[in-house]
Structures are given as C-alpha cells and as structure tokens.
Design an enzyme around this catalytic site. Structure first.
Site, short mmCIF file in Angstrom:
data_model
loop_
_atom_site.label_atom_id
_atom_site.label_comp_id
_atom_site.label_asym_id
_atom_site.label_seq_id
_atom_site.Cartn_x
_atom_site.Cartn_y
_atom_site.Cartn_z
N ASP A 6 88.15 36.45 100.12
CA ASP A 6 88.66 37.26 101.23
C ASP A 6 88.07 38.66 101.18
OD1 ASP A 6 90.19 35.19 102.17
OD2 ASP A 6 92.11 36.01 101.48
N ASP B 155 88.55 30.46 106.28
CA ASP B 155 89.33 31.03 105.18
C ASP B 155 90.76 30.51 105.21
OD1 ASP B 155 90.22 32.94 103.13
OD2 ASP B 155 91.23 33.88 104.82
N ASP C 270 90.96 26.64 104.18
CA ASP C 270 90.97 26.24 102.77
C ASP C 270 92.38 26.29 102.19
OD1 ASP C 270 91.32 28.96 102.44
OD2 ASP C 270 89.60 29.26 101.12
N ASP D 45 90.35 32.29 96.31
CA ASP D 45 90.50 32.58 97.73
C ASP D 45 90.67 34.07 97.98
OD1 ASP D 45 90.98 31.67 100.53
OD2 ASP D 45 92.96 32.51 100.17
#
Length: 229
Positions: free
Chosen positions: A108, A83, A86, A104
């Site tokens: 999450d 995570d 990226d 993103d």
C-alpha cells in the site's frame, strides 16, 4: 467464500475492529468482495503484486501528459481495486495471515509512492508532492506506532483513508487529462488540476492526522512508555 456481511465483520477484526459503516469504506469493501467471489481460488499475493505493478505503470502515461493522463488515472483506480481484491481473497477465503497483512500494508505504501510520482511527473510541484506522499503515510504510521504502544483499536475512520487516497489520485490524474490543452490565466489546465488535487489531498491528510491524534490523546493517556510526557 464468506458472504458479504461475514467478510465485512472479518475485515473489521483484522483491522482492529475498524468501523465499516462509512458509505465509502463499505462500498469499497463490497466492490472488492464482489470481484473476489469468482476468483476465490486465486492466491492473494497475485493480486498484491499486480496492484503494485499497475500503480507503477501509471507513472509513464502521467509523464506523457495530455490525454495519456486519463490512462494514468484509470491505472491508479485499477491498482486500488487490485489492492482491495487481495484482502478480499485472503479474508473471504480464510487464507488471511499476519505475513500477508504486513505485506499488504507495505505494498500500500509503495503504491502511494507511485501515485505521488505520477502527480509529480504530471506537473505538480515537487514540494507539494512530498507533502502529499508524507500525509498518505503518516496516519497509518501513527496507527502502527499506537498499536505497538498497546492501542488495540484502529480508531475513527478519517477523511483520508486508503479508498479516498486512491479515488483522489485517480480523479486528479484523469481530470487533468480531460482538461489538458486548456489554460486558466496562463496556467495549463492539466498542471493546475494535478496541483489542486495534490493540495486537496495534503489538506485532507493533515485533517485526518489531527483527527487521529485527537482520538489517541485519550487512548494514550496513561503514564507508561518512554516517550515525552
């Protein structure tokens, strides 16, 4: 590829001038930047998708219990790194976009659902897992709504930021695997560990929400807006 200091400054700008001086946040971002440098040509969305897939994959070994919980903890930790990777790929290589930023954030939240699910199938009480999951989401939801109300700053770095959530979930599941087979006053060690970890996470989430709310009192002190006075 931006160097580390340039990346930290750019990350801060993308996150509402967030403070990156916290050792945990700075260390986490530095690790992501270090991993991203040799992968600068990889599309950030690949890391985003991989992070979600790995987080979801942690549920199966968590359900298996025993030593498999160690694998679940490792998968949670890996999903957190992916995570962050990226974001490092997008920002560090100059490919960050508003679309990617939103994607993103959504991923999450989905990975945190997977973390909560892993804790539940590992033995944590359902009601506590719901509280844990809600308090993973609530601080970021509050920040998002505050942004819509005109607050252009992220605010204080709390005790329950994304790196803390990942580390807590990973250590809780991994620790449960280490103590599986033991009993404490008739309670299985793995169940006690995942319950304790979820409870600590919930407390940290509640403290973080109060901390953020206290800061927002001054930021939202104006009379504008349709909400209650």
């Amino acid at each position: 590829m931006l160097n580390r200091d340039e990346y930290l400054a750019a990350w801060s700008r993308w996150h509402g001038d967030a403070d990156t001086s916290s050792p945990l946040v700075r260390g986490w971002l530095t690790l992501a930047h270090t991993l991203a440098r040799p992968l600068a040509g990889m599309p950030p969305v690949v890391a985003t998708a991989a992070g979600l897939a790995v987080a979801a994959a942690a549920v199966a070994p968590a359900a298996a219990g025993g030593a498999w919980l160690i694998a679940a903890g490792l998968l949670v930790g890996l999903s957190g790194l992916l995570d962050s990777l990226d974001g490092a790929l997008a920002i560090g290589a100059g490919r960050a976009s508003q679309r990617g930023f939103v994607l993103d954030s959504v991923v999450d939240r989905l990975t945190e659902v997977a973390y909560a699910g892993a804790l539940w199938v590992a033995g944590a009480p359902g009601w506590l897992v719901v509280v844990f999951g809600a308090l993973c989401w609530l601080p970021d939801y509050v920040r998002a709504r505050a942004g819509q109300a005109g607050v252009d700053r992220t605010g204080p770095i709390s005790l329950w930021e994304r790196p803390t959530r990942v580390v807590m979930a990973a250590l809780t599941l991994g620790g449960a695997g280490v103590v599986s087979g033991l009993e404490v006053r008739g309670v299985d060690g793995d169940v006690l560990t995942v319950t304790s970890g979820a409870a600590v996470g919930a407390v940290l989430g509640a403290v973080a929400t109060v901390q953020l709310g206290w800061w927002l009192r001054s930021e939202l002190a104006g009379p504008e807006g349709p909400g209650p006075r």
